[in-house]
Design an enzyme around this catalytic site. Structure first.
Site, PDB file in Angstrom:
ATOM      1  CB  SER A   1     -26.421   5.976  -7.490  1.00 37.28           C
ATOM      2  OG  SER A   1     -26.203   5.028  -8.513  1.00 37.28           O
TER       3      SER A   1
ATOM      4  CE1 TYR B   1     -23.195   3.816  -6.868  1.00 38.39           C
ATOM      5  CE2 TYR B   1     -21.080   4.681  -6.156  1.00 38.39           C
ATOM      6  CZ  TYR B   1     -22.250   4.816  -6.873  1.00 38.39           C
ATOM      7  OH  TYR B   1     -22.472   5.964  -7.606  1.00 38.39           O
TER       8      TYR B   1
HETATM    9  C1  GCO Z   1     -21.343   0.478 -11.603  1.00 38.96           C
HETATM   10  C2  GCO Z   1     -21.325   1.984 -11.712  1.00 38.96           C
HETATM   11  C3  GCO Z   1     -22.584   2.588 -11.133  1.00 38.96           C
HETATM   12  C4  GCO Z   1     -22.494   4.059 -11.387  1.00 38.96           C
HETATM   13  C5  GCO Z   1     -23.638   4.505 -12.205  1.00 38.96           C
HETATM   14  C6  GCO Z   1     -24.901   4.672 -11.386  1.00 38.96           C
HETATM   15  O1  GCO Z   1     -20.285  -0.097 -11.298  1.00 38.96           O
HETATM   16  O2  GCO Z   1     -22.426  -0.079 -11.852  1.00 38.96           O
HETATM   17  O3  GCO Z   1     -20.192   2.547 -11.048  1.00 38.96           O
HETATM   18  O4  GCO Z   1     -22.686   2.246  -9.782  1.00 38.96           O
HETATM   19  O5  GCO Z   1     -22.396   4.775 -10.216  1.00 38.96           O
HETATM   20  O6  GCO Z   1     -23.301   5.699 -12.775  1.00 38.96           O
HETATM   21  O7  GCO Z   1     -24.786   5.772 -10.540  1.00 38.96           O
END
Ligand code: GCO
Length: 255
Positions: free
Chosen positions: A146, A159
């Site tokens: 990401s 994440y």
């Molecule tokens: C967030 C988004 C990001 C996405 C973005 C980067 O909440 O900031 O979900 O985490 O994943 O597309 O990959």
């Protein structure tokens, strides 16, 4: 003579989390390049429906529903492929979830769920795939990282930690597997128009921020990941290892 550098003819690709979202777009793109694709997700019906939709388009596709966070299920899925005589040449570790909450409000179960789905799954599925790729001396592992593999944003700590781990797990895979003929690389999507991001897309302030912060001044479309995926899945990337390709409209390149 067709330009075969990017051809995936004769190759089989397993894409985790490919019954919808980015994974579905990537799977369709690999199929367009000639690969036979294995559609994965936890929902059997959705896997069957997506594989059928690909077959209706004339692509070679089969469903294989299993939970990528469940070690026994992952092992059994690969044993089933072994029994069916199916060798996975290309693995795309795409499965992932998002959970937006301040760190101090997160439970350890919420943290673990994101880490398990977004990072541990790549270890579990990558390990089983590599056990079979290494003796064959061929394999393409593509981990979906990401923009957050290198940058932090408030309220998405698990994440971000998982996607940062994906970047360095990719480098560790390259360190161990490159000499045996495997290539392990990653793709770092930016802000893409996906269901996972719908709440952000629908938020006018966030939408304005994304468009202002991104040099391309727009959100990315899932199909815009296909080029990087086909490149990393094909012979065009045989000397590329341990890298991450950001497909983010330039967001990670500027302040
Ligand atoms: C967030 C988004 C990001 C996405 C973005 C980067 O909440 O900031 O979900 O985490 O994943 O597309 O990959």
């Amino acid at each position: 003579m067709t330009f075969s550098l990017f051809s995936l003819e004769g190759r089989t690709a397993l894409i985790t989390g490919s019954s919808r979202g980015l994974g579905r777009s990537i799977a369709r793109g690999l199929a367009q390049a000639g690969a036979s694709v294995i559609v994965n997700g936890v929902n059997v019906e959705r896997c069957v429906e997506t594989a059928q939709a690909f077959s209706d388009e004339g692509f070679h596709a089969r469903p294989l529903a299993f939970d990528v966070t469940d070690e026994a299920a992952v092992v059994e899925a690969f044993e089933r492929l072994d029994r069916d005589g199916i060798a996975v040449d290309i693995l795309v570790n795409n499965a992932g979830i998002q959970l937006r909450k301040p760190i101090v409000e997160l439970s350890v179960l919420e943290w673990q769920s994101v880490i398990d789905t977004n990072l541990t799954s790549a270890f579990l599925v990558g390990r089983e795939a590599a056990k079979r790729m290494l003796p064959r001396g061929y394999g393409k592992v593509i981990n979906i990282g990401s923009l957050m593999s290198g940058l932090g944003r408030a309220t998405v700590a698990p994440y971000t930690a998982a996607k940062g781990g994906i970047k360095l797990l990719t480098q560790a895979m390259a360190a161990e597997w490159a000499e045996k003929g495997l290539q392990a690389n990653a793709i770092g999507p930016g802000y893409m128009l996906t269901d996972m991001n719908q709440a952000l897309i629908d938020n006018p302030q966030f939408d304005t921020w994304v468009k202002g912060r991104t040099p391309s001044r727009r959100w990315g479309r899932p199909e815009e990941l296909v080029g990087a995926a086909v490149f990393l899945a094909s012979g065009a990337s045989d000397y590329v290892n341990g890298q991450i390709i950001y497909v983010d409209g330039g967001m990670s390149a500027v302040i």
